[in-house]
Write a protein that holds these residues in place. Structure first.
Motif, PDB file in Angstrom:
ATOM      1  N   GLY A 346       0.819  -1.202   0.000  1.00 54.61           N
ATOM      2  CA  GLY A 346       0.000   0.000   0.000  1.00 54.61           C
ATOM      3  C   GLY A 346       0.855   1.254   0.000  1.00 54.61           C
ATOM      4  N   PHE A 347       0.485   2.221  -0.834  1.00 52.08           N
ATOM      5  CA  PHE A 347       1.244   3.465  -0.972  1.00 52.08           C
ATOM      6  C   PHE A 347       0.315   4.662  -0.785  1.00 52.08           C
ATOM      7  N   PHE A 348       0.913   5.839  -0.584  1.00 52.38           N
ATOM      8  CA  PHE A 348       0.145   7.074  -0.432  1.00 52.38           C
ATOM      9  C   PHE A 348      -0.090   7.781  -1.759  1.00 52.38           C
ATOM     10  N   GLY A 349       0.473   7.267  -2.828  1.00 50.88           N
ATOM     11  CA  GLY A 349       0.286   7.885  -4.137  1.00 50.88           C
ATOM     12  C   GLY A 349       1.253   7.292  -5.141  1.00 50.88           C
ATOM     13  N   MET A 350       1.139   7.761  -6.386  1.00 48.75           N
ATOM     14  CA  MET A 350       1.947   7.206  -7.464  1.00 48.75           C
ATOM     15  C   MET A 350       3.434   7.525  -7.303  1.00 48.75           C
ATOM     16  N   LEU A 351       3.748   8.749  -6.858  1.00 49.48           N
ATOM     17  CA  LEU A 351       5.158   9.087  -6.641  1.00 49.48           C
ATOM     18  C   LEU A 351       5.734   8.236  -5.519  1.00 49.48           C
ATOM     19  N   HIS A 352       4.967   8.050  -4.465  1.00 47.75           N
ATOM     20  CA  HIS A 352       5.408   7.210  -3.351  1.00 47.75           C
ATOM     21  C   HIS A 352       5.735   5.803  -3.851  1.00 47.75           C
TER      22      HIS A 352
END
Length: 602
Positions: A346-352
């Protein structure tokens, strides 16, 4: 005079690329924390990725000693340099809890941006003293007067003077340090009369020799080597092996007292699930934990598989260690028939997601297969609802009773001349315009609601392109709403590729199918045999493309009297071999193809 009266704890908060790291460099120089011969740009950005991309990815604390002109005493300034990109907002929110003040930094050439407002809201909720400052006043395009008006509109009355500085030249930075000493309140312990200890955790790192090293702010009491400490939420206990401060390198101290920011070596070498925001407490005198602690909630999910299954254990260890320094990262084990064992992350966004993938590759020498990113959908079947993150497990068309997806509220700040382009773009991304207001003298603030999946469909890039880079965006999560989406499978050589499966809106099936097949056709290397790339959805093939196999060079028989029958025999043999390979062989998909498929088309 109390021990904490000369301590000032603060952060620099700003939109990405507004000059936080450069300002921190000048502060280090002026306070003499770093010698001039050792100074380099973005000194607090320790990772190669940060320096390459010019952004702060990890928060970084530093302790500075500063003399003001009208005081003989030394002021201890503890700065926590925070990331500016929205994908790292969780760490910003926890770092803000560890300080009493914040420098609100605004680029004079860009003015107040959407993320400026988002991080300001976090600082206000935490009750921080806000010191506004306009950066890059040395540039010819600086709009100092207009930017001041925007900050005044944003902060309202009573915000104090708006300082004008240049992080590049150092102009006004000393005055900013004086203002920090004057206006940021000294730390105040909540339980000063007890023998207890409380520390707020804001970061971790892992040392192969010393185990987990925890970064924290002392809220109450003191901590020293030999103390028995535990994590309040996690329940993990340890004996302190060493404490110290950041100068900015680690420097051993005899103890850390209330108000100070430093580190403690735990000696814990096995994986633990400690998170930023947890509270350290003394084992035998338990004070209450800091309120508001919660684990982060990822918004984007993707699966990571080692290219070689022998590296599965190494990947697990790498993710566990990476999670210590990136508490917004979460993962769980999963398996795929085609890709073997891996992890749903799980990530906080695409850049993450891109940063984590790159760090795993660089710091742990891992070759990975990264699946297409997706979000969590609530699927109701037989009256039972569950959240599904992996497209492979998404139900076939019309087999679910109800599908719901997360929506977000988006703030866009833009010059008015780009409104026409943006309105067209909002329609393409299924966005609903809720309000539109004038912001400052020359910009508009637009509030939207849209599906989270549309944010992942290059929304940031499209906004920048439509406004020539002048618009800025921030967002926050809303509720779940009914979705009309289906699973699209990608077949290569007749075999479904789990890593390329995706969930798409029903009205975009033909467009997405053609786009994916076209993109994959450009990226896949040719094989020794013919094969097809196909996109399948709602029970049928939507798009298809054939890739011809490589041909063996048989030479020019005609020129030198070669026998054409020999050439024909070789062709027949080659054809027979290719048919055999086509029947038994598998298409080899290199690792970089999966990474390129999750990025914007070249």
């Amino acid at each position: 005079m109390s021990l904490t009266s000369n301590i000032r704890n603060f952060s620099i908060i700003a939109h990405i690329d507004h000059g936080k790291s450069t300002l921190a460099d000048r502060m280090l120089e002026i306070t003499g924390t770093i010698e001039k011969r050792r100074m380099r740009e973005q000194f607090l950005d320790q990772m190669d990725l940060e320096r390459e991309r010019g952004i702060t990815i990890k928060m970084q604390p530093v302790r500075m000693e500063y003399h003001t002109e009208n005081s003989a005493s030394i002021n201890i300034l503890n700065l926590i340099d925070t990331p500016g990109h929205i994908d790292f907002s969780y760490e910003v929110s926890r770092a803000i809890k560890a300080v009493e003040g914040a420098v609100l930094l605004v680029d004079a050439t860009q003015g107040v941006q959407a993320q400026t407002i988002a991080v300001l809201d976090l600082a206000r909720e935490a009750g921080l003293t806000i010191i506004p400052a306009i950066n890059k006043i040395d540039l010819s395009l600086a709009r100092v007067k207009e930017t001041k008006e925007e900050i005044t509109e944003l902060l309202g009355e009573g915000h104090g003077p708006i300082l004008e500085i240049s992080g590049k030249t150092g102009e006004g930075v000393k005055e900013l340090l004086d203002e920090i000493v004057r206006r940021v309140p000294a730390p105040k312990p909540e339980f000063p009369e007890t023998n207890g200890f409380r520390g707020l955790v804001f970061d971790f790192e892992y040392s192969a020799h010393r185990g987990v090293v925890v970064f924290f702010r002392v809220l109450d009491g003191e901590i020293k080597e030999g103390d028995d400490i535990s994590f309040s939420a996690l329940g993990e206990k340890f004996t302190v092996l060493e404490v110290g401060v950041f100068m900015p390198e680690k420097k051993i101290a005899t103890k850390l007292s209330a108000g100070e920011i430093g580190y403690a070596v735990t000696g814990i070498k096995r994986p633990i699930q400690a998170a930023v925001g947890d509270t350290l407490i003394r084992t035998h005198v338990k004070l209450p934990a800091v309120s508001g602690y919660q684990f982060p909630r990822p918004v984007v999910w993707a699966s990571l598989y080692p290219e070689e299954q022998d590296d599965f254990v190494l990947l697990r260890q790498a993710l566990e260690r990476l999670r210590l320094s990136d508490s917004s990262l979460s993962f769980e084990e999963e398996s795929s028939g085609a890709l073997g064992r891996g992890f749903r992350v799980g990530f906080f966004g695409m850049l993450h997601m891109e940063i984590v993938s790159e760090r795993l590759k660089r710091e742990f020498n891992l070759s990975l297969v990264v699946t297409t990113p997706t979000i969590g959908y609530e699927v109701t079947k037989n009256g039972k609802a569950e959240i599904i993150y992996n497209p492979v497990f998404f139900p076939d068309d019309k087999s679910a009773e109800l599908l719901r997806e997360p929506w977000i509220e988006v703030r866009v700040i833009t010059p008015p001349e780009h409104l026409g382009n943006l309105m067209t773009l909002f329609h393409e991304h299924e966005a609903i315009v809720k309000t539109m207001e004038i912001f400052g003298e020359s910009r508009n603030e637009i509030m939207l609601e849209m599906p989270l999946r549309e944010l992942m469909r290059n929304f940031f890039d499209d906004i920048k392109s439509a406004t020539s880079g002048y618009a800025s965006i921030s967002y926050k999560m809303l509720d779940l709403r009914v979705a009309d989406v289906v699973r699209m499978d990608i077949l290569v050589g007749g075999e479904p590729i789990a890593a390329l499966a995706r969930i798409v809106p029903r009205n975009r099936i033909p467009i997405e199918a053609e786009r994916v097949v076209d993109r994959l056709k450009k990226l896949l290397p040719r094989q020794m045999f013919d094969f097809k790339i196909q996109a399948q959805a709602v029970g049928r093939i939507i798009a298809s493309h054939s890739i011809s196999g490589m041909k063996k060079q048989l030479g020019d028989f005609g020129k030198n009297g070669g026998d054409i029958t020999r050439k024909m025999k070789l062709w027949a043999k080659q054809k027979k071999g290719k048919e055999k390979m086509k029947a038994t062989g598998r298409v080899n998909i290199p690792e970089d193809v999966f990474l390129k498929m999750m990025r914007r088309d070249d």
